[in-house]
Structure formats: structure tokens, C-alpha cells
Design an enzyme around this catalytic site. Structure first.
Site, mmCIF file in Angstrom:
data_model
loop_
_atom_site.group_PDB
_atom_site.id
_atom_site.type_symbol
_atom_site.label_atom_id
_atom_site.label_comp_id
_atom_site.label_asym_id
_atom_site.label_seq_id
_atom_site.Cartn_x
_atom_site.Cartn_y
_atom_site.Cartn_z
ATOM 1 N N ASP A 6 0.799 -1.226 0.000
ATOM 2 C CA ASP A 6 0.000 0.000 0.000
ATOM 3 C C ASP A 6 0.831 1.275 0.000
ATOM 4 O OD1 ASP A 6 0.654 -0.474 2.628
ATOM 5 O OD2 ASP A 6 -1.163 0.431 3.423
ATOM 6 N N GLU A 29 9.272 -10.783 -3.136
ATOM 7 C CA GLU A 29 10.282 -9.723 -3.234
ATOM 8 C C GLU A 29 11.696 -10.246 -3.419
ATOM 9 O OE1 GLU A 29 7.961 -9.700 -0.798
ATOM 10 O OE2 GLU A 29 6.895 -7.785 -0.886
ATOM 11 N N HIS A 32 1.089 -0.030 10.388
ATOM 12 C CA HIS A 32 1.497 -1.391 10.067
ATOM 13 C C HIS A 32 2.799 -1.326 9.264
ATOM 14 C CE1 HIS A 32 -0.684 -0.029 6.536
ATOM 15 N NE2 HIS A 32 -0.132 -0.990 5.828
ATOM 16 N N HIS A 33 3.512 -2.436 9.209
ATOM 17 C CA HIS A 33 4.855 -2.518 8.611
ATOM 18 C C HIS A 33 5.897 -1.690 9.387
ATOM 19 C CE1 HIS A 33 2.587 -4.337 5.486
ATOM 20 N NE2 HIS A 33 2.664 -3.434 4.551
ATOM 21 N N GLY A 58 27.020 -16.129 -3.426
ATOM 22 C CA GLY A 58 26.679 -17.553 -3.297
ATOM 23 C C GLY A 58 25.388 -17.847 -2.567
ATOM 24 N N ASP A 106 18.205 -29.534 -7.444
ATOM 25 C CA ASP A 106 16.861 -29.715 -6.894
ATOM 26 C C ASP A 106 16.705 -29.028 -5.538
ATOM 27 O OD1 ASP A 106 18.643 -31.502 -5.769
ATOM 28 O OD2 ASP A 106 17.287 -33.218 -5.788
ATOM 29 N N ASN A 155 19.683 -34.523 -7.878
ATOM 30 C CA ASN A 155 20.658 -35.418 -7.233
ATOM 31 C C ASN A 155 20.320 -35.596 -5.761
ATOM 32 O OD1 ASN A 155 21.362 -32.860 -6.498
ATOM 33 N ND2 ASN A 155 23.365 -32.877 -7.471
ATOM 34 N N GLY A 158 19.078 -33.693 -3.108
ATOM 35 C CA GLY A 158 19.479 -32.856 -1.970
ATOM 36 C C GLY A 158 20.621 -31.914 -2.266
ATOM 37 N N GLU A 186 26.741 -29.227 -0.133
ATOM 38 C CA GLU A 186 26.889 -29.268 1.327
ATOM 39 C C GLU A 186 27.359 -30.648 1.773
ATOM 40 O OE1 GLU A 186 26.725 -26.416 2.325
ATOM 41 O OE2 GLU A 186 24.901 -25.318 1.838
#
Lengths: 574, 574
Positions: B29, B52, B115-116, B418, B455, B482, B484, B488
Site C-alpha cells: 500500500d 520480493e 502497520h509494517h 553464493g 533440486d 541429485n 538434496g 553441502e
């Protein structure tokens, strides 16, 4: 070595001690070594969210039911993705700990140009950004002080109801401390007492005031439930028989079936009979007030009495006088106790306003397309004791004001922060909390989670449904399909294309995420179809995740929202 | 009144003048009144994103192709949801303007609890948070100064290649200024000249150095393309015949078909023949260096020469001496011009290392399941001139280093910041830029956008596909399935459940978002199937949005990534 534990384990033992059973977040290389230690703590689950913003919202929703929660992100990229959710928790007084896996102390000392930095070899930029939205913020710098800092952060969060931030350098995850620290450093979650003379004086003043007042009322707002004084408020109402009104953010903080419940006060946007009652009172006991625009009908409160008593979490006011540091919790206990001793004979002089029973018009199901008016009133009959009802900012958060809540229904809505997309992950987080509470306490009632969200808001955070499916969390997801951002259309630009959205095929959302979980997708087009659904026994049983698409007219909206929208546009252009 | 225009219109006229045709963002708004004015500017489209963060990433991707971009969010909730994307643009030197619709000046003066907000009636918290990640930040406070501030922000962003922040109070949207301001205040986008004596001395030093050096090389890094000096680098290489190496972030900044292109230098992670060549040189001309961990094989550069010349956007270095404020743009133009005049006879003394031609092994298609090794090398033959190739941080950003690029291929990857999930919206944003460039210039070549994402990463930002479908943007979305977060798993905890994800039914993603847009979903399981697909004429034509799921082994990964992962875990635990 058995008399030593890792600092990582210590942290999660304390998270568990604070009542948390599910930890939200997303892995990243600076927090992986820390995540190793979650599994060492019994009954602590790593949720593993699809993204960080949803993890933050889910932690918020979990905390609103559970009283505290935990989210783990990684340095820079992860923490900043979650920061809007944390800001919301800060604005709305939700306690949680945000743990950020940071580069090792050595990497920082060497000023290495690591990934996830701004490329300036500085490591404190993000901390300073989080400072604005944290009740307290600490970064671990040495092992000795670490356990106390961890305790202090958790205690501060729970006692002040604000999010706190813990920066956890990756090298500390496996560092060893004595195992005995777990028992030697127990969390201290007791409120500090108020100064007795302050509290007594404040309470005496109130007792004198209410005895000479003709028609006092109690007004219950957001912080009553946030700071857990709803029991005291209920007792106060029972003793005094004063009419109780809630604000939009206070809704569900008071038993709506009780004689003392009179309705919702939202300034100009109130029902005329409620407005009349509140604004003609000569004494207001205001509990946990949070006077934001959407909570007050754009600041249109217009009572005339000067006899207002304000109860807040960290101060109280008697008329114009402030009692600094006087906490409402102690003050209310004191007040209730003194009133019980005095055994004054309060009389119930008024009758609840007719608007309290407006919802009963939905007993008769109209023919024709589904309407917002019918939907919100009819919901009163679908809801059951202990349900958790989550509404998105927009038509849902305004519409729910027309719904009558059974006892112990808990309402979740982000009326102050108002971040669109919040409600879906918040509902999922609330679902995790309900699941944990039931799982570890067989006497805990089953709590259904029922969400109402618009098609526009759903798009922001849709992958939270994947988080629910992953752990078999089973909310009812009612999607209001009204072709775009109806709340924005009402505020400004009803026919402007910027308030439209890409239409989605909602009926296959669960096919995408649910994998082998049990689920159901439905569409409702008429009042009759909704009525039939609510009457269906199978549908009432929360045994699977359900997405119910409600087909609504683009400009159909609760009357209160239409009025609020006009007031907002006026303020924005002033 | 025809000689007046609104400030809102003025803003968008300048955005357009800066070369922008698509504006990203989400309505709220506090920005609705501003959005009214987008349609007043010819050929400016409001994209209207699903959320966003995606809007921010899309703006980043758009700018990487177009040179500048614009995102509009709303106060608090909107801007904080986008802030991680903006931080990424800041870290990676991407110019864009972030316009935040703020409450009206009057609301701020009255300290209304809107608000916000954080509920503290303060309006500057979020501005201070954005300050850390903005090249320049301004909030409009009066009408007179507004046009100049708008121009200054756009100019600063484009010239320094950093995001800037404009706080736009809602009440200014319709405020009137003279129409003539549009022409009287043209954007000034010319670089300021270097101080001539500095520039000449620096260039003379270089010319003397390279004439006495035996085997100089040119090393092209991220900021060469970011600060648009790739043409000068090409000229420099043509004249000197020096071997050119790029870093991972510099890849696609130099024509890989040219004789001077020798390969990619990543310290320890380089091919041995490349490592040998770079580390035995006696002179390095380093262009736009950005020495982050993932860009340098975890800081494992190990050349021995002290004869290093560094060209940067805001300073240059000759060996140990710094020339403050000397910009590489002018310095390179000067260097090339002097070298042309001198007409020195440089000889090409070396041959490109065999590793430059490694990709050619993929001419032979192996039998059996699809492998990362084959996939990345084979991609060299699917790519065409002018393609835009976007890779996600993870196996994709490392795998792409094995791909040979045809001329004018543009690579996008967020190697420094990254942030997982970046690449999908960045690809969509790049697609908008390619669409705009072609639409408004018939001579502009058609540019296909080709994305490779895992994925796990896809889950963070999946609704960016909805943004693409809404406007018929047609990237190729290759999803590496693959199971996951493989990157990591390689860094830490290969068998830990926190590195797993909820499996999705990727084949119906486009059914959910595409609505009536033309689309296709495919699965590839073997090398042969990929080969056939690349050979299919229809598939080569980017006439629809395509999602191609590549089924890969969980632990199959490019060798460079496996090595990098070990180095990262070591740094994190040190």
C-alpha cells in the site's frame, strides 16, 4: 572424555530445556558442523525448510503456540533471507532465538575474502543489520563465556518476548566444555518481581477507581496473549463482571462464549452497538494495548473518559501517571488477589450487544455463489475447541473478526507487521508445535490448524507446504481465489494491472509437494458446497493435509476491510 | 497544467532513460500511488513478481544483461524480504535502483503507529539496515530536491556498479514539477576522466615492464565484465598476443575460441598445465580481480612473480605501488592506444595448454547413466553464440568451468555472494532483459537463456517460474536432480539428514505455474538421452519454457567442487 560435551550439544540441550522440539532453518556451510549436534539431543528434530524466510515465519508460528522457538541460518545469505520474518517477530513480540552459523574466528582474524561476504573482508555488517530487530544480540568470541551467553539470550527472549540473535562461529561447534555445565547452568525463566510498593499503590488506585465508576470495561489487546496474562484477565472479568472487548490483535485472548464477552472494538470500524458501549464508558482497563493503524481502525478510537488504566509488559499507567518497570503480570495477579479478598459485590448491569450474535445468521445457508459474509460467519460452526486459526493480512484478517470462536481457539494473524505470505508458513509452524505438544504429552488435546490465505499471498511462500508434507503436518489450507491482491485493490488502484497476479492451478499444488503424504485438494464455489463440506464428518477429521480453493468474487470483501482501505489510502496520500 | 508532470512520472522517465524497460517488484500500500505512474512511460512494463526476494534476484539478473535495473518494494516488509538479493548485488558489483514506497511525510511527523513498522513509531530502522548494502541511499524529504536526488542515485549506481536505495514517501507520487525538468535534467552517465599524469605514468610503467618480461599473461576476473572493460581486454590480448586466463568469476569475459585464450586459473584447483603456466610467469596483468575463496581455490594462488599489475574500477596498482582513484577503464584505453601507436612486435611464444580442449572428449557419447563430467563438457556443443548461461552455486557453478563457450556467450553465476536459489530468478531476469533488448531493437540477436540449478536450490525460489510464465519468458531450466544439497554433502556431513530435502514432483511444476503459456517438461536419465535432446532441432528453438530434469547420482560432482569442498571444511573448523 565422557565428562565433556561439545558446545554445539550444550546449545541444543538448552534449546530443548526452553521447550523446543523442532528446530527450523536451512543448512549452509557455516552451520553444518553445528547441525551435527542436533541429533545428540533426544526428541529434537531438525525440520529443514525449503527456504529461510519460510523457516523464520514457521519459527514465529511455532513460538505463538509453543512459547519459544529456534531458527538456524547461515552467515550473510541465510540470515538476511530470514530477516523480514525476524523483524515481524520483533514487532509482534514473539520470542525465538535466531542462531547464525558464522565463519571461524580464525577466518575473521585473517580477514579472508570468503563467499557470503560483501567482498570487503568485514564480518560485522550483517550483525549490525540484525541489531535493529533483535531484543538482544551476541556473537560468541571465546569458549568460557559461551554457555552463559547462550543462557542469557534464551532467558531474555522468553522473558521479554522478543527475538534474540546468536552468532555462532563454525569452529566452536565441536569445542569441548564440562558436561556438568548442562546441570550447573539451568535456565532461569522466572519473571523478576515488581517493586512491591509501586505495585500495591497502582493496584489500590485501580480498586478505588473501579468502585466509583459507573460502567467500566476491559479492553484486551495483542500483548495480553503475547505476555501470557490471559488467565488473569479471565479471572478479573469473572470477579468484576465488567464487559470485555477485544481488539483485532486481541481476538482469541478471551472466551467468546462467556457472558462478559461483548465483541470487538476497532474504533470507527466497530459495530455501532459496540462503538456506543465502549465510547460511553467512564473507565477502561486496557490490557496489553498495541495501538497500530489496522488494530484501531486507523487510529479512530474515540472514547471520552480520562479514566484509562493501561497494563503493559514493561510499564503500567494509571490515568496520566506512568509506573516505570511495573510489569502487568505481577500487577494483574496482585489485583485479582486483592479483589478476591475484598469480596466486593460487582453486578452485571448490561447485556451483550446484538452484534455479538451476528454470526448466527449463517445458520441459514443462502443459495448462490460463495460470499465472504457467509464464509466468515459460517466458520464459527466449523471451528472446534482448541483449534488454531491462522489468517493472512487482507480479507482474511478482517473477515475473521465476524467469526465467533469456541473456547480455547487460538487466533494467529500478523496485524501489525502485516507481511504478505506470513500466514502459510506460520500455520505450518503452528502445526509443528501442535504436533510436538501432542507427541510428548498424551494428555494434550489434538489441535487442528486452519489457515485462510488469499491467492496473491500464497504465491510468496508456497514452498512452506513442502515443509509440512515432509513431516506429515496436516493443516487445512483454505485458499481464497479472488484473482489477485484484493486488499490492495480496495486501498488503491482497483482496476490497475499491478494488483493482478499470474493465475495458478491450485488444484495441483499438493501433487507437486506432497510426494507420498496423504492429501486432498478441493474446490468450493457456492455457499451450499461450503456448508456440505463443513457438515462432512471425514472432512472434520484432520487426518491429511487439505487444500480447499474457495472461489470468490474479486471485489467481495468484509465491510470492515472496505472501510479500513479508504482510511489507509487517505493517510498514504496526505 | 500540461506543463507539469508528477514526480512519480519523472522517476520512471529517468528509469527508462537509464535503459530499463521492465520494472520488478511487488505492490504494497505504500507504493501503490507510485506504481500508478509506470504506465505513463512508453515501453515500461511492471513485471509484478510473486515475491520480493525473487524480484531482487530478477533485477540482478536483468542488470547483468542490460546494465541497469529497477526494483520497487514497500516499506519494512517488502524491502527486508528483498535485502538479501540487494546485498548480493552489492557484493557482486551489480548496478540497480531499489525504490521503497514509504509512509507519507505527515505520517512520519505524527509518529503514527502504522502497520509494517516495528511498533516503535520509528521510520528509519530499515533505512539504516539497507545502508550497509547500498552504494548510496537517499530518502526524499522535499519536492524541490527530489529530481536531482533521483538523477544522482541512478548515475552513482551505473558509474560505480552498486545498488542504490531511494526512499519514496507515498505522498510525493502525485506531487507536480515542471515537465521541462525531464529534458533539463538529463542523466550524466559519463565516467569522470582519470588524472592524466597518473594515468600516463601508470601506462608507461606497464609498457616498460611487458617489454622486458619473458612470459607475461593476462588474468581476467569478475570486475572486467562488471565494469565493462572486456573490449579493451580483447584488444590488449590481440595486440600483445599474451596468453589470457580467466578466473571462475571472469569466465565468459574473453572469447574462448581465440588463440590467446588458455583456460581457467583457480589456484590449486586449476588443471596442472594451466597452473604450471600461470605460476611460472614473470608478469601478470590482472584485470578486475576479486580474490574470494570460491574464485581462487580457497586462496591457493601461488605465482611467484612480483611483477603484478592490477586494474580495478576505482584504483590501480603497479607492483607494490597504488594509484588511488585511477580507474581501469581509462587506463586500459590509454594502454591500448599507446601500444597501437608504438606498433611493438609481440610474438605468440606458447601454445594453449591441452586442458583447453578437454571438452572435446564429449564428442563421443558414453553409454550408461548421465554423469556430471559428460553433461558439462557436452554442453559446449549445445551452446550457441549469444546464449546466456546461468549456473547455481554448487555443482553447476563448478561444473560449468569444464564447458567451452562459443563467442559472446554470457555466463551468470553468483560466485562471491553464493546465495542458494539465486540462479533461477536471475535467469528469469536475464530472460526479461533479452526479451526487452530484442523487442526494442530488431537488430539485436535472439539470446537463449539456459539455467542449470540443483533440486535443493530450486526449492528456495521456485515461484520465479511463475514470473516467467506470466510474461512468456522462455528459459531452459535444467534441474539437476541429485537428491538434496550435494555441495553441502561434499563439504560436511555426506550422510546427515540435514542435507536432504523433500523430494518434489518436478514434472508438474510448469503445470502449476504456466497457465496457458506454452511449455514442455522432460526427463533425462542417460548420456544418450541428453545427446539426443541436444541434437533435436525443435529442442534447440527457444519457443517455449522448458524444464528438463536431469537424473544424477547423489555424489556425482565436478572434481573441482570435490577439492573445493575439502578446503572449505578445513577453513570452517580451523
Amino acid at each position: 572424555m565422557t565428562d565433556q560435551i561439545t558446545l554445539g550439544r550444550y546449545l541444543f540441550e538448552k534449546i530443548k530445556e526452553a521447550g523446543v522440539n523442532s528446530v527450523f532453518g536451512v543448512p549452509g556451510d557455516f552451520n553444518l558442523a553445528l547441525l551435527d549436534h542436533i541429533k545428540e539431543v533426544e526428541n529434537l528434530r531438525w525440520v529443514g525448510n525449503a527456504n529461510e524466510l519460510n523457516a523464520g515465519y514457521e519459527a514465529d508460528g511455532y513460538s505463538r503456540i509453543n512459547g519459544f522457538s529456534c531458527i538456524i541460518t547461515t552467515f550473510g545469505v541465510g540470515e538476511l533471507s530470514a530477516i523480514n520474518a525476524i523483524a515481524g517477530s520483533y514487532a509482534e513480540h514473539i520470542p525465538l532465538i535466531h542462531i547464525v552459523g558464522m565463519p571461524s574466528i580464525l577466518a575473521e582474524e585473517k580477514k579472508l575474502l570468503l563467499h557470503h561476504t560483501l567482498g570487503d573482508s568485514k564480518f560485522d555488517d550483517f550483525i549490525q543489520m540484525s541489531e535493529k530487530v533483535s531484543g538482544k544480540l551476541k556473537v560468541l568470541t571465546n569458549l568460557e563465556s559461551a554457555p552463559k551467553i547462550i543462557n542469557d539470550l534464551i532467558e531474555t527472549s522468553i522473558l521479554t518476548k522478543r527475538p534474540v540473535y546468536l552468532g555462532f562461529p563454525s569452529n566452536f561447534s565441536d569445542s569441548l566444555i564440562p558436561s556438568s555445565t548442562i546441570n550447573n547452568l539451568k535456565l532461569n525463566l522466572k519473571f523478576s518481581q515488581n517493586i512491591k510498593t509501586d505495585e500495591d499503590e497502582f493496584v489500590e488506585n485501580i480498586i478505588n477507581l473501579i468502585q466509583i465508576s459507573k460502567n467500566p470495561i476491559i479492553l484486551v489487546d495483542a500483548c495480553a496473549s503475547r505476555h501470557a496474562v490471559t488467565d488473569q484477565v479471565n479471572q478479573l472479568a469473572k470477579i468484576t463482571k465488567f464487559p470485555v472487548f477485544t481488539t483485532p490483535m486481541g481476538k482469541s485472548s478471551f472466551n467468546e462464549d462467556s457472558d462478559e464477552y461483548y465483541g470487538i472494538y476497532v474504533g470507527e470500524l466497530s459495530s455501532p452497538d459496540v462503538k456506543e458501549l465502549v465510547e460511553s464508558t467512564d473507565c477502561i482497563l486496557s490490557i496489553g494495548g498495541l495501538l497500530s493503524d489496522f488494530n484501531t481502525g486507523s487510529f479512530s478510537y474515540s472514547y471520552t473518559t480520562n479514566n484509562v488504566v493501561e497494563f503493559h509488559s514493561n510499564y503500567c499507567k494509571f490515568k496520566r501517571a506512568t509506573y516505570e518497570n511495573l510489569k502487568m503480570n505481577g500487577a494483574l495477579i496482585n489485583l485479582v488477589s486483592k479483589l478476591l479478598n475484598l469480596n466486593l459485590n460487582f453486578e452485571n448491569k448490561f447485556k451483550p450487544p446484538p452484534s455479538k450474535f451476528d454470526y448466527q445468521s449463517a445458520k441459514i445457508c443462502p443459495t448462490g455463489p460463495l460470499t465472504q459474509d457467509y464464509m466468515w460467519k459460517k466458520l464459527s460452526y466449523f471451528l472446534k475447541e482448541n483449534d488454531i486459526i491462522v489468517t493472512e493480512t487482507g480479507t482474511s484478517s478482517f473477515g475473521i473478526l465476524s467469526t465467533h470462536f469456541p473456547k480455547n481457539v487460538k487466533a494467529i494473524s500478523q496485524v501489525l507487521w502485516g507481511s504478505i505470505g506470513f500466514s502459510l508458513p506460520a500455520a505450518v509452524g503452528a502445526g509443528f508445535a501442535a504436533d510436538d505438544l501432542k507427541k510428548f504429552d498424551p494428555n494434550h488435546p489434538e489441535r487442528r490448524v486452519i489457515l485462510f490465505i488469499g491467492d496473491g499471498s500464497l504465491q510468496l511462500t508456497v514452498q512452506a507446504i513442502s515443509d509440512a508434507c515432509r513431516w506429515n503436518i496436516k493443516p487445512y489450507i483454505f485458499v481464497l481465489n479472488n484473482n489477485g491482491y484484493t486488499i490492495e485493490k480496495l486501498i488503491h488502484g482497483p482496476t490497475e494491472s499491478y494488483n493482478n497476479i499470474q493465475p495458478w492451478n491450485h488444484q495441483i499444488i499438493l501433487d507437486l509437494f506432497a510426494n507420498k503424504a496423504s492429501y486432498e485438494s478441493l474446490t468450493v464455489k457456492t455457499c451450499k458446497e461450503l456448508d456440505d463440506l463443513y457438515n462432512c464428518e471425514k472432512f472434520n477429521n484432520p487426518d491429511k493435509i487439505r487444500l480447499i480453493e474457495l472461489m470468490l468474487d474479486e471485489f467481495d470483501a468484509p465491510e470492515t476491510l472496505k472501510l479500513q482501505a479508504k482510511l489507509s489510502d487517505k493517510i498514504n496520500s496526505a
